[in-house]
Design a protein around this motif. Structure first.
Motif, PDB file in Angstrom:
ATOM      1  N   ARG B 108      -3.929 -15.478 -29.459  1.00  0.00           N
ATOM      2  CA  ARG B 108      -3.359 -14.392 -28.636  1.00  0.00           C
ATOM      3  C   ARG B 108      -4.602 -13.106 -28.633  1.00  0.00           C
ATOM      4  O   ARG B 108      -4.686 -12.859 -27.872  1.00  0.00           O
ATOM      5  CB  ARG B 108      -1.945 -13.857 -29.037  1.00  0.00           C
ATOM      6  CG  ARG B 108      -1.551 -12.876 -28.246  1.00  0.00           C
ATOM      7  CD  ARG B 108       0.129 -12.722 -28.914  1.00  0.00           C
ATOM      8  NE  ARG B 108       0.821 -13.759 -29.684  1.00  0.00           N
ATOM      9  CZ  ARG B 108       2.339 -14.595 -28.448  1.00  0.00           C
ATOM     10  NH1 ARG B 108       2.538 -14.386 -27.702  1.00  0.00           N
ATOM     11  NH2 ARG B 108       1.851 -15.583 -29.701  1.00  0.00           N
ATOM     12  N   LEU B 111      -7.429 -14.179 -26.602  1.00  0.00           N
ATOM     13  CA  LEU B 111      -6.564 -13.904 -25.215  1.00  0.00           C
ATOM     14  C   LEU B 111      -6.124 -12.509 -24.179  1.00  0.00           C
ATOM     15  O   LEU B 111      -6.949 -11.669 -22.565  1.00  0.00           O
ATOM     16  CB  LEU B 111      -5.846 -15.140 -24.236  1.00  0.00           C
ATOM     17  CG  LEU B 111      -5.827 -16.214 -24.926  1.00  0.00           C
ATOM     18  CD1 LEU B 111      -4.741 -17.296 -24.602  1.00  0.00           C
ATOM     19  CD2 LEU B 111      -6.610 -16.397 -23.763  1.00  0.00           C
ATOM     20  N   GLY B 115      -8.053 -10.183 -21.798  1.00  0.00           N
ATOM     21  CA  GLY B 115      -7.712  -9.788 -20.883  1.00  0.00           C
ATOM     22  C   GLY B 115      -8.220  -8.150 -20.105  1.00  0.00           C
ATOM     23  O   GLY B 115      -8.170  -7.440 -19.197  1.00  0.00           O
ATOM     24  N   ALA B 125      -2.170  -7.940 -19.816  1.00  0.00           N
ATOM     25  CA  ALA B 125      -2.836  -8.939 -20.613  1.00  0.00           C
ATOM     26  C   ALA B 125      -2.212 -10.086 -21.923  1.00  0.00           C
ATOM     27  O   ALA B 125      -2.055 -10.678 -21.821  1.00  0.00           O
ATOM     28  CB  ALA B 125      -4.032  -7.853 -21.346  1.00  0.00           C
ATOM     29  N   ARG B 128       0.387 -12.314 -19.591  1.00  0.00           N
ATOM     30  CA  ARG B 128      -0.580 -13.485 -18.707  1.00  0.00           C
ATOM     31  C   ARG B 128      -1.380 -14.792 -20.419  1.00  0.00           C
ATOM     32  O   ARG B 128      -1.181 -15.412 -20.081  1.00  0.00           O
ATOM     33  CB  ARG B 128      -2.205 -12.657 -18.754  1.00  0.00           C
ATOM     34  CG  ARG B 128      -2.975 -13.950 -18.396  1.00  0.00           C
ATOM     35  CD  ARG B 128      -2.513 -14.352 -17.176  1.00  0.00           C
ATOM     36  NE  ARG B 128      -3.388 -16.136 -16.437  1.00  0.00           N
ATOM     37  CZ  ARG B 128      -3.453 -16.756 -15.034  1.00  0.00           C
ATOM     38  NH1 ARG B 128      -1.957 -16.713 -15.644  1.00  0.00           N
ATOM     39  NH2 ARG B 128      -4.647 -17.333 -15.177  1.00  0.00           N
ATOM     40  N   ALA B 129      -1.316 -13.883 -22.069  1.00  0.00           N
ATOM     41  CA  ALA B 129      -2.133 -14.931 -22.891  1.00  0.00           C
ATOM     42  C   ALA B 129      -0.826 -15.140 -23.254  1.00  0.00           C
ATOM     43  O   ALA B 129      -1.251 -16.668 -22.753  1.00  0.00           O
ATOM     44  CB  ALA B 129      -2.284 -13.308 -23.925  1.00  0.00           C
ATOM     45  N   LEU B 132      -0.528 -18.492 -20.165  1.00  0.00           N
ATOM     46  CA  LEU B 132      -1.482 -19.629 -21.015  1.00  0.00           C
ATOM     47  C   LEU B 132      -1.917 -19.728 -22.287  1.00  0.00           C
ATOM     48  O   LEU B 132      -2.538 -21.332 -22.026  1.00  0.00           O
ATOM     49  CB  LEU B 132      -3.264 -18.614 -21.000  1.00  0.00           C
ATOM     50  CG  LEU B 132      -3.699 -17.923 -20.309  1.00  0.00           C
ATOM     51  CD1 LEU B 132      -5.115 -17.523 -19.529  1.00  0.00           C
ATOM     52  CD2 LEU B 132      -4.171 -19.308 -19.000  1.00  0.00           C
ATOM     53  N   MET B 161      -9.286 -18.913 -21.774  1.00  0.00           N
ATOM     54  CA  MET B 161     -10.348 -17.581 -22.327  1.00  0.00           C
ATOM     55  C   MET B 161     -10.639 -17.400 -20.898  1.00  0.00           C
ATOM     56  O   MET B 161     -10.746 -16.771 -19.842  1.00  0.00           O
ATOM     57  CB  MET B 161     -11.275 -17.365 -23.244  1.00  0.00           C
ATOM     58  CG  MET B 161     -10.661 -17.718 -24.387  1.00  0.00           C
ATOM     59  SD  MET B 161      -9.594 -15.817 -24.906  1.00  0.00           S
ATOM     60  CE  MET B 161     -11.511 -15.463 -25.477  1.00  0.00           C
ATOM     61  N   VAL B 164      -8.363 -16.220 -17.527  1.00  0.00           N
ATOM     62  CA  VAL B 164      -6.984 -15.192 -18.004  1.00  0.00           C
ATOM     63  C   VAL B 164      -7.129 -13.904 -17.608  1.00  0.00           C
ATOM     64  O   VAL B 164      -6.150 -13.840 -16.466  1.00  0.00           O
ATOM     65  CB  VAL B 164      -8.732 -14.219 -19.643  1.00  0.00           C
ATOM     66  CG1 VAL B 164      -7.086 -12.744 -19.019  1.00  0.00           C
ATOM     67  CG2 VAL B 164      -7.558 -14.804 -20.751  1.00  0.00           C
ATOM     68  N   HIS B 165      -7.834 -13.580 -15.805  1.00  0.00           N
ATOM     69  CA  HIS B 165      -8.250 -12.832 -15.277  1.00  0.00           C
ATOM     70  C   HIS B 165      -8.178 -13.376 -13.529  1.00  0.00           C
ATOM     71  O   HIS B 165      -8.479 -12.856 -13.124  1.00  0.00           O
ATOM     72  CB  HIS B 165      -9.288 -12.078 -15.255  1.00  0.00           C
ATOM     73  CG  HIS B 165     -10.870 -12.750 -15.148  1.00  0.00           C
ATOM     74  ND1 HIS B 165     -11.402 -13.764 -16.690  1.00  0.00           N
ATOM     75  CD2 HIS B 165     -11.518 -13.076 -14.174  1.00  0.00           C
ATOM     76  CE1 HIS B 165     -12.468 -13.962 -16.081  1.00  0.00           C
ATOM     77  NE2 HIS B 165     -12.265 -14.104 -14.776  1.00  0.00           N
TER      78      HIS B 165
END
Lengths: 262, 354
Positions: B108, B111, B115, B125, B128-129, B132, B161, B164-165
């Motif tokens: 975590r 990630l 982010g 961030a 999103r982590a 994923l 990884m 992430v964006h």
């Protein structure tokens, strides 16, 4: 602004990881105490040599020297984290993202600075317990300690940047061993850290004048003196700041060189 | 140079890339890329297929702004990589051959940091982590240090990884190398699911034919720094008319290199097969109607006193395409790149680039 945020995030990463290896933290604190107590005992009687400058004890003389030694030796290894990141794909990931290059360098500096300031406070505390006294009034002592810590931060920044640049250009841990054996160790002896340079051969005193490590030692020692000459302190701190900025710039440029040769 | 020639729907466009690494210590310079060109349509998966040292990683590094080409141009997401690398970096995700995660951080933390460095706020961030981690079935391991992960888990986190964006273009440099077959199959399923969920362009490098065949809409076969052939896997295979014939000679046959190869080629000449190649005791050839040609091949070998251990007929594979265009089977090229001196330099260049 982005660079500041990135520096904060990456410094937090380094501190988090440092805290995950408690043995490392303990070693970081034990080592300066060994320097302090070993050198303090070994050379205790040099203060009795006629011409030795200090009016105080050898422990008081050597304390700022040990603080700076610890800071410089630690910072010389700052590039290790770059080498590790390069061995894995972590550095490549940073470099293919909008991560600020300046922040990558600055975060290792600030991590080393946090560690070195902690070590400095421990050294000062142990010296105080062993009878060393600094400054003449509580206000002056506080001011002196703050100036000493500023010198620690600047010295750390300078040698972290040197270590980072070396790591980026060579990618090898061995090169960092070279820095600590061939650069920091001689710089330590070519200074007033453990010996008054007025009692050393003249050439040592001459070299020391251009030695950034000695600038930090002189600034720290003067700041802790009974009646500090603040002109000397600020002069040395200014030189150190300049050297740190130049070396920080060099380290950031090393990213470009790396891209060209990759 | 105006990018006028680029089609609007092109996410990656590489034109005549050249790159030479200095040899160092008296060794000759190593040419990693020798005029490599290809284009990837937006929103598709494209595979660069070739053995170690072919130039796949060097190409990826140039496109991802880690390295610079000596000459040639490359555009990623419409931006020239040499002129505006900082703009390219905002549009791409890059998953290197080596692990891109920090082993002393948790999944975590890795990630979230990635982010934030990409410009997401703290809350975004974290969200999103979590998303994923869930997508890659890593939620249970999310708060363990990555150093405790299995190879397959760590590689899945690597891919996460890069996502992430929500990049427009994702580079996956040998995503499954070193994974066991089970983890590889799982990774393939993840990549397929991912391409369905996030509409992005993926450039994949691999030396696994099945991987390119299964995941990529288009494949470019790379050999010695250039693209030897490109197209959809089916088109490349259709180009090879007929069936592939593979005959293994009995282990008792002395393998004396060129002389054995000559004898085998002579023995099967009358059978009417094409593209005959002999590597060690393995004979590969093509025939319009394999079932008709095979008995003639076997008869020819028998008449020449060359006993046969096994014989197979197969529909064309990408391996056959590779063989046809480079003169070597991919497996042999892969093994050769570890021993042959010339290719060793190529592997060294890949290492330098790494």
């Amino acid at each position: 602004m982005t660079a500041v945020v990135h520096t904060g995030l990456l410094t937090a990463r380094a501190l988090r990881q440092g805290a995950r290896i408690p043995v490392f933290m303990v070693m970081n604190l034990v080592q300066p105490m060994i320097w302090l107590l070993l050198f303090g005992q070994l050379f205790r009687s040099v203060v009795e040599i006629p011409g030795f400058s200090t009016g105080g004890t050898y422990l008081e003389f050597i304390t700022p020297g040990v603080v700076m030694m610890t800071a410089m030796f630690g910072a010389a290894w700052a590039g290790s984290s770059f080498v590790q990141d390069m061995d894995r794909g972590v550095m490549d990931r940073f470099l293919t993202s909008p991560t600020s290059r300046g922040a990558l360098v600055a975060s290792t500096m600030s991590y080393q600075a946090v560690v070195a300031v902690g070590q400095a406070l421990v050294v000062l505390a142990v010296a105080w317990l062993r009878g060393a006294r600094f400054g003449s009034t509580p206000g002056e002592t506080t001011l002196g300690v703050l100036a000493l810590l500023l010198a620690v931060v600047l010295l750390t920044a300078l040698f972290s940047a040197l270590s980072n640049a070396t790591a980026l250009l060579t990618g090898q841990q061995e090169a960092l061993i070279g820095i600590s054996q061939l650069i920091t160790l001689p710089l330590m002896f070519l200074s007033s850290a453990v010996m008054d340079t007025r009692l050393s051969p003249a050439w040592v005193a001459d070299v020391a004048r251009y030695n950034p490590f000695d600038w930090a030692v002189v600034a720290g020692r003067e700041a802790l003196a009974a009646s500090p000459d603040w002109g000397v302190v600020w002069g040395r701190l200014g030189l150190l700041a300049l050297a740190a900025v130049v070396m920080g710039w060099v380290a950031t440029q090393a990213f470009r060189t790396r891209q060209r040769s990759a | 140079m105006p990018p006028a020639t680029r089609a609007p729907g092109t996410a990656i466009d590489a034109v005549a890339l050249r790159k030479t690494y200095p040899g160092g210590r008296g060794r000759p310079p190593v040419r990693a890329l020798d005029g490599l060109s290809f284009a990837v349509p937006t929103g598709t998966v494209f595979a660069l297929l070739g053995p170690n040292g072919a130039g796949k990683s060097t190409t990826t590094k140039i496109l991802a702004t880690l390295s610079r080409a000596d000459s040639g141009t490359a555009h990623v997401a419409g931006t020239d990589v040499a002129r505006h690398p900082e703009r390219v970096r905002r549009a791409i995700g890059y998953v290197a051959q080596k692990p891109v995660t920090d082993p002393m951080d948790t999944g975590r933390e890795n990630l979230v940091l990635a982010g934030r460095l990409q410009g997401l706020g703290a809350r975004d961030a974290r969200a999103r982590a979590a998303e994923l981690l869930d997508r890659f079935s890593l939620t249970d391991a999310a708060d363990r240090l990555v150093t405790t992960y299995s190879g397959g888990m760590a590689r899945k986190l690597d891919v996460a990884m890069g996502l992430v964006h929500r990049p427009q273009v994702l580079f996956l440099d040998e995503p499954t190398t070193g994974l066991d077959p089970e983890a590889r199959a799982e990774m393939w399923a993840e990549i397929e699911r991912m391409t369905a969920v996030e509409s992005m362009t993926i450039l994949l490098t691999t030396h696994y034919l099945e991987e390119a065949d299964r995941l990529a809409a288009n494949v470019a076969i790379v050999d010695e720094g250039r693209v030897v052939v490109a197209g959809t896997p089916d088109a490349l295979k259709d180009e090879l008319r007929g069936d592939g014939i593979v005959v293994e000679l009995a282990p008792g046959v002395p393998d004396d290199g060129a002389s054995l190869a000559g004898r085998v080629a002579d023995a099967v000449r009358a059978s009417g097969v094409r593209d005959v190649r002999v590597e060690g005791r393995t004979l590969r050839a093509r025939a319009d109607a394999g079932a008709v040609a095979l008995p003639a091949v076997l008869a020819g070998l028998d008449a020449a006193g060359l006993p046969v251990a096994s014989a197979t007929l197969a529909r064309p594979s990408l391996d056959d395409v590779y063989l046809r265009h480079t003169g070597r089977s991919l497996t042999a090229a892969q093994a050769g790149s570890r021993s042959a001196a010339g290719d060793h330099a190529g592997a060294a260049a890949e290492e330098v680039a790494a």
